[in-house]
Scaffold this active site. Sequence first.
Site, PDB file in Angstrom:
ATOM      1  N   CYS A  12       6.582  14.611 -22.713  1.00  0.00           N
ATOM      2  CA  CYS A  12       7.836  15.195 -23.180  1.00  0.00           C
ATOM      3  C   CYS A  12       9.005  14.247 -22.932  1.00  0.00           C
ATOM      4  O   CYS A  12       9.936  14.163 -23.743  1.00  0.00           O
ATOM      5  CB  CYS A  12       8.079  16.546 -22.505  1.00  0.00           C
ATOM      6  N   GLY A 513      -8.391  12.283  -2.558  1.00  0.00           N
ATOM      7  CA  GLY A 513      -7.258  11.588  -3.166  1.00  0.00           C
ATOM      8  C   GLY A 513      -7.158  10.129  -2.795  1.00  0.00           C
ATOM      9  O   GLY A 513      -6.180   9.463  -3.170  1.00  0.00           O
ATOM     10  N   LYS A 516     -11.819   7.582  -4.560  1.00  0.00           N
ATOM     11  CA  LYS A 516     -13.275   7.437  -4.680  1.00  0.00           C
ATOM     12  C   LYS A 516     -13.746   7.660  -6.119  1.00  0.00           C
ATOM     13  O   LYS A 516     -14.479   6.837  -6.680  1.00  0.00           O
ATOM     14  CB  LYS A 516     -13.986   8.424  -3.737  1.00  0.00           C
ATOM     15  N   THR A 517     -13.351   8.806  -6.695  1.00  0.00           N
ATOM     16  CA  THR A 517     -13.777   9.112  -8.064  1.00  0.00           C
ATOM     17  C   THR A 517     -13.216   8.104  -9.055  1.00  0.00           C
ATOM     18  O   THR A 517     -13.896   7.701 -10.005  1.00  0.00           O
ATOM     19  CB  THR A 517     -13.345  10.539  -8.439  1.00  0.00           C
TER      20      THR A 517
END
Length: 700
Positions: A12, A513, A516-517
């Site tokens: 936005c 957080g 890792k992912t």
Amino acid sequence: MKAILQTEASECGLACLAMIADHFGHRTELSELRRRFAISLKGVTLTQLVRHAAALELAARPLRLDLEELGELQLPCILHWDLNHFVVLKKVHRGLGSAVTVTLVDPAVGERRLSLEAVSQHFTGVALELTPSAAFAQADETRRMSVRQLTGRIFGLRTALVQIFCLAIVLELFAVAAPLFNQYVIDEVIVGGDHELLVVLVAGFALLTITQTAIGLARSWFLMRWSIDIGFQWANRVFTHMTRLPVTYFEKRHLGDIVSRFGSIGAIQSTLTGLLVESALDGIMALLALGIMLAYSPYLSAVVMAGVLAYALLRWAFYQPFQEASQEQLILSAKENSHFLETIRAMPAIKLFGRDAERRARWLNLKQDVVNRSVKTQKLSIVFKVANTSLFAAQGLALFYIGAGLVMSNALSVGMLMAFTSYAGTFSGRIFNLIDVFFNVRLLGMHTARLADIVMEPAEPEVETDVDCSRLDADIVLRGVRFRYAEGEPWVLDGIDLAIPAGQSIALVGPSGCGKTTLCKIILGLLTPSEGEVLIGGVPITRLGYRAYRGLVGTVMQDDTLLAGSILDNITFFDTHADSAFAEQCARQAAVHDEIRTMPMGYQTLVGDMGSSLSGGQKQRVLLARALYKRPRILALDEATSHLDVHNERRVNATLAALPLTRIMVAHRPETIQAAQRVVALDQGRLAEDSAAPASQLVA
């Protein structure tokens, strides 16, 4: 100021910048700003907006103010809205007494006019004034999007066009001949009283009518087949391109919005396939009818032209509000569809938390917004239809009155007047159609822009040369990998150097957080590092090509889902040449074979919608079997055993440890970490520890 609506859920702020830059004369595409200024899924902060505005040579002045001070702002400016959104304040209206209203352009829904009381419920008190700096230059960087760019090459188009056009031309010749028949019957047969000639003419024209009907049927058949063929080719091309887009494209957009954009194919096709041929013929027929009309009576022709001009002016006067209402209806419909799909997906959670009434109320509000915009467009459509009918009727009365006078003065015969009236009806009808087509094609701009968000989005890069990945060692090396989701945001990964030898299993651990992912997705090629590179067997992934590299990799990610079908279908991932024996072997390795065999339909048991008929642990093990069925050389598991009991988790880990695979496991559970040969701990995007043996103190 042109209203620019956001495409991604979090852009936005960029849309507001684009609208204000457009107001000052710098016209640019939102897609260009998106490529120039990376925006994360979390949105953009005011600080980032100031920095992006400076890059566009717009001087920014952040302000904190009270609601009553809105009229003192330099407009247009940006307002912070609902704590997580930005809108453009376009105008402040001071009415009689103390009544004040404001006009806003919301990039989510379009232009809105609100009272101060309504604004007070959303405005956070923060505004951003933007003015052109000395280096600001007016420019037009918008791209003209042609339909050919959206459709690509359509096979068989030229042949189909020729066939349909030839058949249509023959039909138009019949339309030209019919008024002449009426004139001849009135002036020669009725006046002369020649009954035998009347019989011959009626028989001849009856035969022509039968021929005309047959040709019309053939034309409709060809047009239907052509429309279906084009629609299939186009949808196939767009869907194929969409499946090649990066994962981040889908993460940044709502599902309903993507479906809405893909649906724009139908709106564009329905306008173009039939109307392009018909409009070309309408133009030819209108010119031919006009020529005949002028030959009969220039005076009566001027009357007809006046009616056509009046209709054209009416359509032009209402074009802008009709376009805005149609565009807002599309956007609101996409939001309502997203809310509907999200509600269906989250129904168990909604019922458990007792939020069904709130979700229903929210859906009703969204649906009401769609209905309100739909009513607005339908009202305008009714106005156009009534105007068309009224002008046509008024034209007929005028022609009858003036034409009768010409007949009485012997300037025209009765048959000539009847023929002229018929040609006038043909001319007006065709021109009215052309006017409608002209404005409908202009309205297609909003559909082409929405569809272009799919078609013009760059697909994942692929190498042109084939690389035999089967000969590569399955060792993984990360060199100086840094990653962040947007410019100005903190680094999610900051300088990762990591080497994973082939056949080794590592556990990525650390607090939630810590990255890792994200690191796992970069290794898999789902995310591209902001800096640094990833090498497989000493070769950068970018040289191998993502598609070729992913052929080496099996995965079970946190958000993995099963698809509608049987358990066997999901293990083989709907392989057309499924190896049932190997699928059972993979299920045994995933410790789910025995449970599948006890089900009534065995491996043919249906998994339901997204695996709803299976337990969480069963679903994870079926996903693991699916990953193993791929015969991977690298296996990535992101909390892949989080739903398993300790016994099954140990069985799975023991089986995987015996396989000659390079394993990357994102884990918190001790059993999974202890099954790894090496533990890599992350903290705040950096490697905190790299140990050769599991350490319980690393578990977070």
